[in-house]
Write a protein that holds these residues in place. Structure first.
Motif, PDB file in Angstrom:
ATOM      1  N   ALA A   1       4.144   8.318  -4.124  1.00  0.00           N
ATOM      2  CA  ALA A   1       3.685   8.221  -2.732  1.00  0.00           C
ATOM      3  C   ALA A   1       4.734   8.779  -1.781  1.00  0.00           C
ATOM      4  O   ALA A   1       4.422   9.533  -0.857  1.00  0.00           O
TER       5      ALA A   1
ATOM      6  N   TRP B   1       5.008   1.735   0.612  1.00  0.00           N
ATOM      7  CA  TRP B   1       5.893   2.340  -0.386  1.00  0.00           C
ATOM      8  C   TRP B   1       6.647   3.518   0.217  1.00  0.00           C
ATOM      9  O   TRP B   1       7.863   3.652   0.023  1.00  0.00           O
ATOM     10  N   GLN B   2       5.946   4.361   0.956  1.00  0.00           N
ATOM     11  CA  GLN B   2       6.589   5.526   1.570  1.00  0.00           C
ATOM     12  C   GLN B   2       7.695   5.097   2.533  1.00  0.00           C
ATOM     13  O   GLN B   2       8.786   5.661   2.536  1.00  0.00           O
TER      14      GLN B   2
ATOM     15  N   ASN C   1       0.834  -1.199   0.000  1.00  0.00           N
ATOM     16  CA  ASN C   1       0.000   0.000   0.000  1.00  0.00           C
ATOM     17  C   ASN C   1       0.875   1.258   0.000  1.00  0.00           C
ATOM     18  O   ASN C   1       2.102   1.186   0.062  1.00  0.00           O
ATOM     19  N   ILE C   2       0.226   2.394  -0.065  1.00  0.00           N
ATOM     20  CA  ILE C   2       0.930   3.675  -0.128  1.00  0.00           C
ATOM     21  C   ILE C   2       1.875   3.862   1.056  1.00  0.00           C
ATOM     22  O   ILE C   2       3.026   4.279   0.890  1.00  0.00           O
ATOM     23  N   GLU C   3       1.431   3.524   2.249  1.00  0.00           N
ATOM     24  CA  GLU C   3       2.268   3.703   3.438  1.00  0.00           C
ATOM     25  C   GLU C   3       3.514   2.816   3.379  1.00  0.00           C
ATOM     26  O   GLU C   3       4.606   3.242   3.770  1.00  0.00           O
TER      27      GLU C   3
ATOM     28  N   TYR D   1       5.269  12.638  -2.056  1.00  0.00           N
ATOM     29  CA  TYR D   1       4.178  13.390  -1.436  1.00  0.00           C
ATOM     30  C   TYR D   1       4.561  13.856  -0.031  1.00  0.00           C
ATOM     31  O   TYR D   1       4.162  14.937   0.400  1.00  0.00           O
TER      32      TYR D   1
ATOM     33  N   ASP E   1      -6.361   7.283  -2.140  1.00  0.00           N
ATOM     34  CA  ASP E   1      -6.583   7.228  -0.700  1.00  0.00           C
ATOM     35  C   ASP E   1      -7.313   8.492  -0.269  1.00  0.00           C
ATOM     36  O   ASP E   1      -7.662   9.327  -1.106  1.00  0.00           O
TER      37      ASP E   1
ATOM     38  N   THR F   1      -3.199  11.125  -2.488  1.00  0.00           N
ATOM     39  CA  THR F   1      -1.747  11.254  -2.495  1.00  0.00           C
ATOM     40  C   THR F   1      -1.148  11.268  -3.897  1.00  0.00           C
ATOM     41  O   THR F   1      -0.407  12.178  -4.256  1.00  0.00           O
ATOM     42  N   LEU F   2      -1.443  10.256  -4.703  1.00  0.00           N
ATOM     43  CA  LEU F   2      -0.791  10.138  -6.004  1.00  0.00           C
ATOM     44  C   LEU F   2      -1.273  11.191  -6.995  1.00  0.00           C
ATOM     45  O   LEU F   2      -0.595  11.474  -7.979  1.00  0.00           O
TER      46      LEU F   2
ATOM     47  N   SER G   1       4.385   4.587  -8.980  1.00  0.00           N
ATOM     48  CA  SER G   1       3.393   4.845  -7.919  1.00  0.00           C
ATOM     49  C   SER G   1       4.085   5.010  -6.578  1.00  0.00           C
ATOM     50  O   SER G   1       3.747   5.908  -5.794  1.00  0.00           O
TER      51      SER G   1
END
Length: 182
Positions: free
Chosen positions: A83, A53-54, A49-51, A86, A112, A116-117, A79
């Motif tokens: 993320a 990846w971050q 998920n985004i978190e 951001y 989300d 974010t993206l 992606s």
């Protein structure tokens, strides 16, 4: 407000960060990763998920000692880079000299609560490179994303998704060097 060209002393301290789609086979990005003296690579997955990846990109970023960084992301790596960027502060963004986004996968752009993206804008020279007739990255969608991200859209002479060896993809390597020197 793009950064001016890099001077030779800055190029000597340049690190390359490759954000690779873990689902892709051995490809040109792997050859690039061993071709440069200061290069780091992180793999990301569509199942993350985004978190995540971050977190993964932030951990890799903290290992980079160079003052200047060029970034290359492929597939779902695009992606993940968005993320992470951001959350990046201005000091981090100042260190990024240029970015090449290669063949993003439209289906791996989750939305989300913060969008974010969709909210990321690049402050450095950025190119979005797609292959001709790439079903995973339609040209009209890529053009819209390039406008959103402040990236220059480039269409490679290669057909389909840019995820094979492409003989080291010399065209892309030359593009990166031109971006650093322009």
């Amino acid at each position: 407000n793009r950064k001016p060209f890099m001077e030779s002393r800055e190029l000597e301290d340049l690190a390359l960060l490759f954000i690779r789609d873990a689902a892709e086979p051995t490809m040109w990005i792997d050859r690039w990763a061993v071709s440069y003296p200061i290069a780091q690579q992180v793999e990301v997955s569509r199942t993350q998920n985004i978190e995540t990846w971050q977190q993964l990109l932030n951990e890799e970023w903290l290992n980079i000692q160079s003052k200047s960084v060029a970034m290359v992301a492929n597939g779902v790596g695009v992606s993940a880079l968005l993320a992470w960027l951001y959350l990046a502060d201005t000091d981090v963004q100042r260190r990024i000299q240029n970015v090449i986004l290669v063949a993003p996968v439209r289906s791996t752009f989750p939305d989300d609560d913060c969008h974010t993206l969709q909210r990321v804008r690049f402050q450095c020279k950025t190119a979005l490179v797609i292959g001709q007739n790439d079903a995973d990255c339609p040209a009209d969608w890529a053009a819209q994303q390039a406008d959103n991200w402040r990236a220059k859209l480039l269409v490679s002479q290669h057909d389909g998704h840019l995820n094979s060896s492409l003989h080291g993809w010399q065209w892309g390597m030359k593009l990166m060097q031109e971006m650093l020197l322009s």
